[in-house]
Write an enzyme that holds these catalytic residues in place. Sequence first.
Site, PDB file in Angstrom:
ATOM      1  N   HIS A 187       0.949  -1.173  -0.153  1.00 29.79           N
ATOM      2  CA  HIS A 187       0.005  -0.065   0.130  1.00 29.79           C
ATOM      3  C   HIS A 187       1.000   1.218   0.071  1.00 29.79           C
ATOM      4  CE1 HIS A 187      -3.975   1.782   0.454  1.00 29.79           C
ATOM      5  NE2 HIS A 187      -3.743   2.083   1.773  1.00 29.79           N
ATOM      6  N   MET A 228     -26.008  17.570  18.650  1.00 28.77           N
ATOM      7  CA  MET A 228     -26.126  16.276  18.246  1.00 28.77           C
ATOM      8  C   MET A 228     -27.101  15.629  17.449  1.00 28.77           C
ATOM      9  SD  MET A 228     -26.868  13.166  20.751  1.00 28.77           S
ATOM     10  CE  MET A 228     -25.511  13.443  22.052  1.00 28.77           C
ATOM     11  N   ASP A 229     -28.189  16.354  17.183  1.00 29.82           N
ATOM     12  CA  ASP A 229     -29.178  16.108  16.502  1.00 29.82           C
ATOM     13  C   ASP A 229     -29.750  17.158  15.216  1.00 29.82           C
ATOM     14  OD1 ASP A 229     -29.604  13.757  18.095  1.00 29.82           O
ATOM     15  OD2 ASP A 229     -30.068  15.177  19.713  1.00 29.82           O
ATOM     16  N   TYR A 231     -26.152  26.577  20.431  1.00 25.54           N
ATOM     17  CA  TYR A 231     -25.257  26.700  21.846  1.00 25.54           C
ATOM     18  C   TYR A 231     -24.128  27.272  21.451  1.00 25.54           C
ATOM     19  CZ  TYR A 231     -27.424  22.286  22.762  1.00 25.54           C
ATOM     20  OH  TYR A 231     -28.268  21.197  23.328  1.00 25.54           O
ATOM     21  N   ARG A 271      -6.775  -2.067  -6.617  1.00 27.85           N
ATOM     22  CA  ARG A 271      -7.716  -2.181  -5.385  1.00 27.85           C
ATOM     23  C   ARG A 271      -8.250  -0.813  -4.804  1.00 27.85           C
ATOM     24  NH1 ARG A 271      -3.048  -3.636  -2.346  1.00 27.85           N
ATOM     25  NH2 ARG A 271      -3.223  -1.871  -1.233  1.00 27.85           N
TER      26      ARG A 271
HETATM   27  C1  LIG Z   1      -8.694   1.519   2.114  1.00 27.26           C
HETATM   28  C2  LIG Z   1      -7.597   0.738   1.420  1.00 27.26           C
HETATM   29  C3  LIG Z   1      -7.649   0.563  -0.144  1.00 27.26           C
HETATM   30  C4  LIG Z   1      -8.543   1.476  -0.593  1.00 27.26           C
HETATM   31  O1  LIG Z   1      -8.022   3.064  -0.715  1.00 27.26           O
HETATM   32  P1  LIG Z   1      -8.720   4.110  -1.675  1.00 27.26           P
HETATM   33  O2  LIG Z   1      -7.835   5.153  -1.455  1.00 27.26           O
HETATM   34  O3  LIG Z   1      -9.994   4.166  -0.950  1.00 27.26           O
HETATM   35  O4  LIG Z   1      -8.848   3.559  -2.988  1.00 27.26           O
HETATM   36  C5  LIG Z   1      -6.779  -0.142  -0.775  1.00 27.26           C
HETATM   37  N1  LIG Z   1      -6.244  -1.075   0.001  1.00 27.26           N
HETATM   38  C6  LIG Z   1      -6.011  -0.821   1.255  1.00 27.26           C
HETATM   39  C7  LIG Z   1      -4.937  -1.898   1.969  1.00 27.26           C
HETATM   40  C8  LIG Z   1      -6.711  -0.083   2.138  1.00 27.26           C
HETATM   41  O5  LIG Z   1      -6.533  -0.176   3.447  1.00 27.26           O
END
Ligand SMILES: *Cc1c(COP(=O)(O)O)cnc(C)c1O
Length: 402
Positions: free
Chosen positions: A190, A340-341, A292, A246
């Site tokens: 990643h 909150m709401d 508030y 991914r």
């Molecule tokens: C969340 C995540 C993704 C997707 O990432 P995006 O930036 O939303 O495309 C891909 N791989 C891993 C390991 C993640 O944690």
Amino acid sequence: MDITNPHPALPSVATPSVLPEGASTVGLSAWADVDLGAIRDNVAELARRAGDAAVMAVIKGDAYGHGLVPVAGAAIAGGATHLGVAQLGEALAARAAGVSAPILTWIFPPGADLAAAIHADLTLSAGAPWALAEIAAAARATGTTARVHIKVDTGLGRGGAWHDDLAGMLVDAARLEAEGVVDVEGIFSHFAYADSPDHPTVRAQQETFLAIVADAERAGLRPRIRHIANSAATLTNPSAHLDMVRPGVSVYGLSPVPHIGGPTHFGLREAMRVTARLIAVKDCPAGQGVSYGHLYTTKGDTRLGLVPLGYADGIPRHATGVGPMQVHGTRYTVAGRVCMDQIVLDLGPDSPAQAGDEVILIGRESQGEPTAQDWAAAIDTINYEIVTRLGPRVPRRYLEGS
Ligand SMILES: *Cc1c(COP(=O)(O)O)cnc(C)c1O
């Protein structure tokens, strides 16, 4: 190794109530429409951009607030061949709901019920030596080969194995694979800076990743699915597509790189629309403090509108004084504190708005409406957080599209 788990697989994912398609919204404080046709089309666009690479649609966090199970179906219809989630419980929930596509899960702690995961035919991430050992123990206990993707840290400095741990894991994984205990189908990593495509770490992480794949092959492994590209890399860095991409946030039609372009720029469209109904509109004199702490004071005689959403619904309290909304085609900014709401709008003296009228909180960039990106920019966060935090008190209504 002891793999008995005191907490047998917990497939629970808290889900908001769902309205039937076409259901009336009269009488609802607020609701979120999720356009499954947009999700399908977004995945098809991502698949087109990915070329020969497969698409794993990431549906963690209740599909970034859009709904795990409906989104899984729409993503598959759009051409995703794999699904990815963070927590094991999310993957089990998807299976329990009948989602049959391959699902990778990359977050579970020591002692998790991996036997249940293997029974559910999930793909397990091994990002540390203990994880590989527990996966192997569960595979032996169930008599079933476990499908594994090895997770490597190429410089993010978060999840995944590196250095000596990784070297040892590659050797152990190759031995376990030779014994038929695991099938190392994939290897993944990643990025730290995918949203800055020119950042030097992007190239460096890719090179490190390919070097680790070569190490894995020298150890005797043959991972068939190498994957490293999240949404930003899918959209901006074709050299990172490898065997599978991914993407997460782009599946939902949100841009991971708003400084480069919005959804329209990338051929995507936002899937989530959040609408509320004013529960009161009242005349208000000049000089009245609002909500508030009276952080806002009316400048002249005006009309105040009351929006029945707040931080219990995931509207950030930091949006006090800055969150964008639209009523009858006019943009407003939250007047005073987000509670909150409830949230107050200063509609101005001439607004035709009445109790029951619709307020758009999150709509589409292409229609000039407030967007998740606008909310994110207003409070210095990312669009991901805005949609993902939308709470279960807001019912979802799914539009199938055509
Ligand atoms: C969340 C995540 C993704 C997707 O990432 P995006 O930036 O939303 O495309 C891909 N791989 C891993 C390991 C993640 O944690």
